[in-house]
Enzyme design. Structure first.
Site, mmCIF file in Angstrom:
data_model
loop_
_atom_site.group_PDB
_atom_site.id
_atom_site.type_symbol
_atom_site.label_atom_id
_atom_site.label_comp_id
_atom_site.label_asym_id
_atom_site.label_seq_id
_atom_site.Cartn_x
_atom_site.Cartn_y
_atom_site.Cartn_z
ATOM 1 N N GLY A 125 0.801 -1.220 0.000
ATOM 2 C CA GLY A 125 0.000 0.000 0.000
ATOM 3 C C GLY A 125 0.826 1.258 0.000
ATOM 4 O O GLY A 125 0.305 2.340 0.214
ATOM 5 N N PRO A 177 4.985 -5.556 -1.736
ATOM 6 C CA PRO A 177 4.736 -4.430 -2.626
ATOM 7 C C PRO A 177 4.356 -4.899 -4.031
ATOM 8 O O PRO A 177 4.925 -5.867 -4.544
ATOM 9 C CB PRO A 177 6.091 -3.718 -2.669
ATOM 10 C CG PRO A 177 7.093 -4.785 -2.360
ATOM 11 C CD PRO A 177 6.415 -5.742 -1.432
ATOM 12 N N GLY A 178 3.385 -4.231 -4.598
ATOM 13 C CA GLY A 178 3.027 -4.459 -5.998
ATOM 14 C C GLY A 178 3.360 -3.192 -6.755
ATOM 15 O O GLY A 178 4.415 -3.033 -7.369
ATOM 16 N N ARG A 187 -7.402 2.415 -15.255
ATOM 17 C CA ARG A 187 -7.305 3.108 -13.968
ATOM 18 C C ARG A 187 -7.944 4.508 -13.936
ATOM 19 O O ARG A 187 -8.621 4.841 -12.966
ATOM 20 C CB ARG A 187 -5.843 3.173 -13.488
ATOM 21 C CG ARG A 187 -5.245 1.782 -13.233
ATOM 22 C CD ARG A 187 -3.876 1.835 -12.585
ATOM 23 N NE ARG A 187 -3.975 2.186 -11.185
ATOM 24 C CZ ARG A 187 -3.720 3.378 -10.720
ATOM 25 N NH1 ARG A 187 -3.311 4.345 -11.507
ATOM 26 N NH2 ARG A 187 -3.859 3.609 -9.438
ATOM 27 N N TYR A 214 -10.715 4.127 -11.203
ATOM 28 C CA TYR A 214 -10.320 4.635 -9.881
ATOM 29 C C TYR A 214 -10.177 6.146 -9.867
ATOM 30 O O TYR A 214 -9.677 6.690 -8.884
ATOM 31 C CB TYR A 214 -8.966 4.048 -9.466
ATOM 32 C CG TYR A 214 -8.873 2.551 -9.448
ATOM 33 C CD1 TYR A 214 -9.733 1.783 -8.638
ATOM 34 C CD2 TYR A 214 -7.922 1.881 -10.201
ATOM 35 C CE1 TYR A 214 -9.616 0.408 -8.616
ATOM 36 C CE2 TYR A 214 -7.820 0.508 -10.174
ATOM 37 C CZ TYR A 214 -8.673 -0.225 -9.382
ATOM 38 O OH TYR A 214 -8.562 -1.585 -9.353
ATOM 39 N N CYS A 270 -16.123 2.713 -27.514
ATOM 40 C CA CYS A 270 -17.438 3.311 -27.648
ATOM 41 C C CYS A 270 -18.145 3.426 -26.314
ATOM 42 O O CYS A 270 -19.132 2.743 -26.032
ATOM 43 C CB CYS A 270 -18.248 2.555 -28.679
ATOM 44 S SG CYS A 270 -17.617 2.968 -30.308
ATOM 45 N N GLU A 271 -17.590 4.241 -25.490
ATOM 46 C CA GLU A 271 -18.160 4.670 -24.218
ATOM 47 C C GLU A 271 -17.150 5.693 -23.722
ATOM 48 O O GLU A 271 -16.022 5.735 -24.241
ATOM 49 C CB GLU A 271 -18.348 3.438 -23.328
ATOM 50 C CG GLU A 271 -17.477 3.246 -22.185
ATOM 51 C CD GLU A 271 -18.007 2.072 -21.325
ATOM 52 O OE1 GLU A 271 -17.961 2.239 -20.117
ATOM 53 O OE2 GLU A 271 -18.441 1.035 -21.842
HETATM 54 C C1 LIG Z 1 -2.818 -6.311 -4.218
HETATM 55 C C2 LIG Z 1 -2.115 -6.778 -3.036
HETATM 56 C C3 LIG Z 1 -0.870 -6.247 -2.686
HETATM 57 C C4 LIG Z 1 -0.189 -5.149 -3.474
HETATM 58 O O1 LIG Z 1 -0.791 -3.910 -3.334
HETATM 59 P P1 LIG Z 1 -0.109 -2.618 -4.022
HETATM 60 O O2 LIG Z 1 -0.967 -1.490 -3.667
HETATM 61 O O3 LIG Z 1 -0.072 -2.882 -5.497
HETATM 62 O O4 LIG Z 1 1.260 -2.525 -3.503
HETATM 63 C C5 LIG Z 1 -0.232 -6.774 -1.588
HETATM 64 N N1 LIG Z 1 -0.799 -7.755 -0.853
HETATM 65 C C6 LIG Z 1 -1.996 -8.299 -1.160
HETATM 66 C C7 LIG Z 1 -2.546 -9.382 -0.332
HETATM 67 C C8 LIG Z 1 -2.701 -7.826 -2.257
HETATM 68 O O5 LIG Z 1 -3.891 -8.349 -2.536
#
Ligand SMILES: *Cc1c(COP(=O)(O)O)cnc(C)c1O
Length: 428
Positions: free
Chosen positions: A245, A287-288, A325, A329, A355-356
């Site tokens: 997050g 982290p993602g 996104r 979002y 087409c939207e």
């Molecule tokens: C999606 C997710 C993340 C990664 O969240 P980011 O906001 O992309 O860093 C980490 N842990 C879990 C369990 C998730 O579902």
């Protein structure tokens, strides 16, 4: 702060720029954006591995001295070559479906390096994960009980706790508040203790992931308190997982999570806790977005510049089917005209060809856009391609990875056959 530390931070910032302007040309690791579109067509997702490496390094530096384990949340960007690269940097994987388990295994991670955090899945899918040898993160009491009945103390696990902290930028991406479907409520802790004791469950980890875009180190420290208090109730605990997050910058002056401050403050609290309980715990993150968001740029071409009485639209050869996104979002992505960096600035609304209504950005100042110009959408590495679809029967883009100064195609653009391959046409 020491002057050298400033210089290091500054140099890192330069290196961290995914796209740099050199001789009036936008380049990614020296490869020009024009060249990329010429060779691979448009639209195309381009990823810069240097940016990913420097983000990983930043986390490692911030938590130096801790027993740190990073698990990349692969749903953010799931291309196998990217996964292989992230694995090569000593990072594990966090997965959320049994298919992501297979994807992570295919990328080369060992089963024990994979944390499987499914939500609201049937127990069968959890069992399938155990059969593949991955580490299970349990997100509700029913599954915990089934897990205990099935495996007793034979298979270690982790539980996901819902701390009821509201954090993050958008309710769609917040997962830790009281009305959220995620995790086992902190108020059900007594029941957890009962089930764990009853089946002698080998509970080795505790996990909290409260959602995306958390700005404040304070939120992580609150999470830490909850994890510490909970950890004392279970004797087998080996790691505490703080999820993810981290907020990344989408706009130039966006405030982002101060990772260095977080490392200092959370690290200190963590060390203190380990001392208190006399055990060296591992500190995990998943982290993602933080690892891949900034590494990715989506390049599209301008189909039309359309002047109406109210606005001037830039219509590109992409849409919400490729980058959802902004519409989903309300996310801000910086959008630049990569073909005309010296052009006069004008105000444009950048839209797609779906087409939207699919607006990428409203009333943006951009260098004058002409038909054919390449438009770059920044911060498109996370939840860009991985959320792309075939809506309007359009092909998903191809993906290119720029690594060590060289561009590599890592996913082909789709063709018509891809759109129909699973359809069954019946005789009428
Ligand atoms: C999606 C997710 C993340 C990664 O969240 P980011 O906001 O992309 O860093 C980490 N842990 C879990 C369990 C998730 O579902």
């Amino acid at each position: 702060m020491h002057i050298f530390k400033y210089i290091t931070l500054y140099l890192r910032e330069i290196k961290q720029n995914t796209m740099n302007i050199e001789n009036n040309q936008f380049k990614i690791q020296g490869v020009s954006v024009e060249e990329l579109v010429e060779n691979y067509g448009s639209p195309v997702y381009v990823y810069n591995t240097d940016t990913i490496a420097s983000q990983i390094d930043r986390l490692k530096q911030a938590f130096k001295g801790q027993n740190l384990k990073l698990k990349y949340a692969i749903k953010a960007l799931t291309n196998l070559s990217i996964l292989k690269f992230i694995k090569s940097q000593g990072v594990g994987a966090d997965v959320v479906s049994i298919q992501e388990v297979d994807m992570a295994l295919l990328a080369g991670w060992k089963a024990e390096e994979i944390l499987y955090t499914p939500n609201c899945v049937a127990f069968d899918e959890v069992k399938a994960g155990v059969d593949k040898g991955v580490f299970i993160n349990i997100d509700n009491l029913y599954i915990l009980e089934e897990f205990g009945k099935e495996y007793g103390n034979e298979v270690p696990c982790c539980i996901r706790i819902n701390p009821h902290i509201m954090a993050g930028g958008n309710t769609k991406i917040s997962t830790g508040h009281v009305g959220s479907k995620f995790g086992i409520s902190i108020h059900q802790l007594n029941e957890v203790v009962e089930v764990v004791n009853q089946y002698n469950i080998d509970l080795q980890g505790l996990h909290i992931h409260t959602g995306s875009d958390i700005l404040d180190a304070e939120v992580f420290l609150k999470m830490a308190d909850i994890l510490f208090n909970t950890a004392e109730k279970f004797k087998n605990i080996k790691f505490l997982d703080f999820g993810s997050g981290f907020k990344v910058g989408y706009k130039q002056d966006d405030i982002t999570t101060n990772i260095e401050e977080l490392g200092e403050r959370l690290g200190e609290a963590f060390t203190k806790f380990c001392k208190k309980i006399g055990k060296e715990l591992e500190l995990w993150f998943e982290p993602g977005k933080f690892l891949v968001s900034d590494s990715g740029t989506m390049l599209a071409k301008t189909n039309v510049v359309k002047t109406t009485p109210a606005k001037v639209f830039v219509g590109v050869d992409s849409g919400l089917n490729h980058l959802i996104r902004p519409m989903m979002y309300n996310a801000f992505h910086a959008i630049i005209n990569a073909s005309n960096p010296a052009g006069k600035e004008r105000v444009y609304t950048i839209v797609g060809n779906i087409c939207e209504t699919d607006t990428f950005g409203e009333d943006r100042l951009m260098h004058e856009v002409r038909q054919g110009d390449i438009i770059a959408f920044k911060n498109a590495g996370a939840y860009g391609f991985s959320m792309a679809s075939n809506y309007n029967s359009r092909f998903r883009p191809c993906e290119v990875m720029v690594h060590k100064g060289k561009a590599h195609l890592i996913r082909k653009r789709e063709v018509f056959e891809d759109l129909i391959k699973n359809q069954v046409v019946i005789d009428l």
